[in-house]
Design an enzyme around this catalytic site. Structure first.
Site, PDB file in Angstrom:
ATOM      1  N   PHE A 110       0.875  -1.179   0.000  1.00  0.00           N
ATOM      2  CA  PHE A 110       0.000   0.000   0.000  1.00  0.00           C
ATOM      3  C   PHE A 110       0.903   1.218   0.000  1.00  0.00           C
ATOM      4  CE2 PHE A 110      -1.941   3.671   1.796  1.00  0.00           C
ATOM      5  CZ  PHE A 110      -3.308   3.597   1.590  1.00  0.00           C
ATOM      6  N   GLU A 111       0.787   2.029  -1.016  1.00  0.00           N
ATOM      7  CA  GLU A 111       1.440   3.335  -0.990  1.00  0.00           C
ATOM      8  C   GLU A 111       0.700   4.275  -1.932  1.00  0.00           C
ATOM      9  OE1 GLU A 111       5.564   2.684  -1.841  1.00  0.00           O
ATOM     10  OE2 GLU A 111       5.235   2.087  -3.911  1.00  0.00           O
ATOM     11  N   ILE A 112       0.553   5.502  -1.486  1.00  0.00           N
ATOM     12  CA  ILE A 112      -0.034   6.568  -2.297  1.00  0.00           C
ATOM     13  C   ILE A 112       1.039   7.644  -2.374  1.00  0.00           C
ATOM     14  CG2 ILE A 112      -1.918   8.218  -2.539  1.00  0.00           C
ATOM     15  CD1 ILE A 112      -3.611   6.456  -0.721  1.00  0.00           C
TER      16      ILE A 112
END
Length: 810
Positions: free
Chosen positions: A695-697
């Site tokens: 998960f990375e934004i």
């Protein structure tokens, strides 16, 4: 003329042979055993069959028989038989998932038993349930009930619909999620009573009497858990500026809406986030407003109080007295006691606290047994998923004792010893938790499901870019919210054709929780062409435009400088050590692609921001605010949800190469870097903390920057992706921590997320409720032992949620 070497003497030859034989002997007798000792993983054998048996037989093996005493003369005994028949018939209609019975006994019973006393009342029938620990149930019988022989019906109705109605409902909903109010079960709690005043004039209360009175309430719960108690007085604790009060000019009263009670408590300024207890703390506050702010009334609250889910309760007391007497405090303490019962999950009916406590004990005992067995099952599954995971003897001991406690608890319940059964079930729960959260095991457990295993085939096809959409783009845009201006962003998934249904689940979950409101594009990348079935089924779920791309060959193959024979040998060595994914070529290509190439793909080039989503992940909460917009408006660059320790055996030389790069690029590290998150000694060594990159934004301008490009190319040239097993998560995290201003890193504490065995579940009650989360706070990994969550809060000096210790390994 060449000179000849002198001939060795027989003694020299003999000496050399002895030395060689000695070396071989030492290697055999010491080296080989030492090698076995250091490479063999100890796995204590878990009693799997016993655990599976307990799981299958728990519900059928536990029996609740609650005796109710009715002392009648011999001629009236048939009435007991008839009443018992009616009770049994009624209970059959309840379809309880367990064997739960009320057993009438024609005996006197003890002082602590449920007892029915029949009395004649000429007017009408009624009932009275004693509020004391004698548990007496008085039934007033009218002459009409007696003459029509309806006494058995009346007794049945009182017991089923009033005395035990809450317990019946609780067991009917045994497998439903528990109330969001409830504090997670613990065999020990600490209760803090706080008198906080907003004014300058000191106010006192009779602390000794307060403690004594409240301890009487806690004694009612001694079969549920052990409670300790303290109390305090804090002067001049003004209201927060954030509080939302409505002042009525006519009455001079300030009103607090129920929906705004979350703004009332100022945790940090009132010192309510400084608890040092290692057990769950339940907080009760009596707040006396200053003269200027008084009176404050909570709308729709007769007691002028409210509950903070999983934290405690608050009562606002409007008074001008400078000393609170026992008479002043008794009503407040009764409110606190009622709040306490709700916070630990006790029913609200009947009014008798002793009967409610009994009900809670019986119910929680079964819940503890279920949770204990679930923990043991999870441990067995974890051991099977990771064949090389270490199972220490200490974990096996905890498992075996937990099983013994479970069986003893079942036996105690079946004998009607509910207090003992509760105690044993609590001990089983604690031991099973400890067994599952053994830190030595979780060093390897973190690697299970860190990413889907990309078992790609390497037959290359011509490069294609295949955009797909289920609706014309103009139609999709018209369906977006009028108030939403989309950012230059996309959602990205790296997946395979065989991941079809796993990625569909991920897409649907994120669309339901977020993207159906914002309609962002979704880019899917694969090193093989996606099938038509994949594109059709996945594209059908995407509310924006679905784009399907093929990864360039040079981004998913060995670079020229890699010695493939050496890489193959190193994979073999790592595999022999039991390192997960050690022998997978495709996994290394995936990590390298995610580290240095995904943002260069033709489909990704038009975008600035991306959100990485992997197959079969879960999103637990509504996401009403656009995270891409948040990054742009705040100038943030990188966002994460879970942080964790890396497995050192996969990156043994990574930090050495990072240090070499920094020595060659003296000005590379940002002056306000996040170095203290990834190093405990100012950069001498790496502490293995990293952001879990599944998960990375983030803003791809950072990955496209000169400094990151130089950093990646340098690391890539060292071969660690193939000679070791460098992952994109530590590489991304180290780069972000070193080259960014730490203020540009953001923790998305409001996005509930799960990948594999680890979850981020918001433990802040306001976030959990307002975002309609459906995760279990007990599953939150943020403050667990192998997480780096505590390190993050320590370095950033951010305030932890007030209840964080309830979900931490301390």
């Amino acid at each position: 003329m060449t000179s000849e070497l002198p001939k060795e003497s027989a003694q020299d030859i003999s000496t050399r042979r002895k030395i060689i034989l000695s070396i071989i002997l030492i290697s055999t007798l010491i080296g080989f055993p030492l090698w076995c000792l250091t490479t063999t993983v100890h796995r204590a054998e878990l009693p799997e069959s016993k655990i599976y048996q307990l799981n299958e037989q728990l519900i059928s093996s536990i029996h609740y028989e609650i005796p109710v005493y009715l002392d009648l003369p011999e001629p009236l005994k048939p009435m007991i038989y008839e009443t018992q028949r009616l009770i049994n018939d009624e209970l059959k209609l309840k379809n309880l998932p367990i064997d739960w019975k009320i057993i009438l006994k024609n005996e006197v019973g003890s002082d602590k038993d449920y007892k029915i006393i029949l009395e004649l009342n000429e007017e009408t029938e009624s009932m009275y349930i004693s509020p004391f620990d004698d548990k007496i149930i008085k039934l007033m019988l009218s002459s009409n009930v007696i003459t029509t022989n309806k006494v058995p019906d009346f007794i049945t109705k009182v017991l089923i619909d009033h005395v035990f109605n809450s317990e019946i409902k609780m067991f009917q909903e045994l497998n439903e999620p528990e109330s969001v109010l409830k504090i997670p079960y613990s065999p020990n709690y600490h209760v803090t009573l706080s008198l906080l005043q907003g004014g300058l004039t000191p106010i006192s209360w009779e602390i000794e009497k307060v403690d004594s009175l409240f301890m009487n309430y806690l004694k009612n719960l001694e079969n549920y858990a052990k409670f300790s108690l303290d109390s305090q007085v804090e002067h001049y604790e003004p209201l927060s500026d954030k509080i939302n009060l409505r002042f009525d000019n006519e009455t001079g009263i300030s009103y607090l809406k129920e929906s705004d009670t979350s703004t009332f408590i100022d945790y940090s300024e009132w010192g309510l986030d400084q608890n040092t207890n290692l057990i769950p703390v339940i907080n009760f506050i009596v707040y006396i407003p200053s003269i200027e702010n008084s009176p404050i009334l909570i709308e729709n609250s007769e007691s002028n109080s409210f509950i903070v889910p999983q934290w405690g309760g608050v009562t606002i007391l409007n008074t001008s007295e400078n000393k609170l007497t026992e008479n002043d405090l008794i009503p407040v303490l009764e409110v606190m006691a009622s709040q306490l019962f709700q916070l630990i999950g006790a029913p609200t009916e009947p009014k008798s606290p002793f009967i409610r406590s009994d009900i809670l004990v019986r119910y929680q005992t079964l819940k503890n047994l279920q949770k204990s067995i679930e923990n043991l099952l999870s441990l067995v599954k974890l051991a099977k998923q990771l064949p090389t995971i270490s199972i220490p003897d200490s974990a096996l001991t905890q498992v075996e004792i937990s099983i013994d406690k479970i069986e003893e608890a079942i036996q105690s319940v079946n004998q009607g010893l509910y207090g003992l059964g509760s105690k044993l079930s609590g001990e089983a729960f604690v031991l099973s938790n400890k067994a599952f959260f053994q830190k030595d095991m979780h060093r390897k457990a973190l690697l299970i499901n860190t990413r889907k295993i990309f078992a790609f085939h390497h037959e290359q096809s011509p490069r294609t870019t295949l955009p797909h959409t289920t609706l014309p783009r103009s139609v999709q845009i018209s369906l977006q919210s009028e108030n939403h201006t989309g950012e230059n962003a996309t959602i990205l998934s790296l997946c395979r054709n065989q991941d079809l249904y796993e990625i569909m689940r991920s897409v649907r979950r994120l669309e339901d929780r977020f993207n159906h409101k914002f309609h962002y594009d979704w880019v899917f990348l694969n090193n093989e062409p996606f099938s038509d079935e994949f594109k059709t089924k996945v594209g059908n779920l995407v509310s924006g435009e679905a784009k399907f791309g093929l990864i360039d060959k040079e981004h998913w193959s060995y670079p020229d400088f890699i010695d493939q024979d050496k890489a193959r040998e190193e994979r073999k060595k790592m595999s022999e050590k039991g390192i997960i994914y050690a022998d997978l070529e495709s996994y290394r290509h995936m990590c390298r692609f995610n580290s240095g190439f995904f943002y260069k793909h033709e489909l990704m080039k038009p975008y600035k921001y991306y959100w990485r989503v992997e197959p079969d992940v879960k999103f637990y909460c509504d996401i009403d605010k656009d995270p891409f917009k948040y990054l742009r408006e705040t100038g943030k660059t990188y966002g994460f949800t879970i942080s964790i320790h890396e497995f050192h055996a996969t990156i043994e030389t990574l930090w050495d190469e990072v240090s070499n790069f920094l020595s060659l690029n003296k000005d590379a590290q940002h002056e306000n870097s996040f170095i203290d998150f990834i190093s405990d000694d100012k950069g001498k060594t790496y502490n293995l903390c990293h952001f879990w990159s599944n998960f990375e934004i983030a803003d791809m301008d950072f990955w496209r920057s000169d400094i990151y490009e130089s950093f990646f190319n340098y690391l890539d040239s060292k071969g660690g992706f193939f000679y070791e097993r460098w992952g994109d998560a530590p590489i991304h995290s180290i780069a972000v921590a070193l080259f960014l201003d730490k203020e540009k890193i953001h923790y998305f504490e409001d996005i509930g997320y799960n990948h594999g065995v680890y979850s981020m579940c918001p433990i802040d009650d306001d976030i959990w409720l307002s975002n309609k989360c459906n995760c279990n706070m007990n599953d939150d990994f943020t403050f667990r032992g192998y997480s780096c969550g505590q390190k993050y809060f320590e370095v950033t000096k951010k305030t932890k949620p007030p209840n964080w210790k309830q979900y931490a390994d301390l």
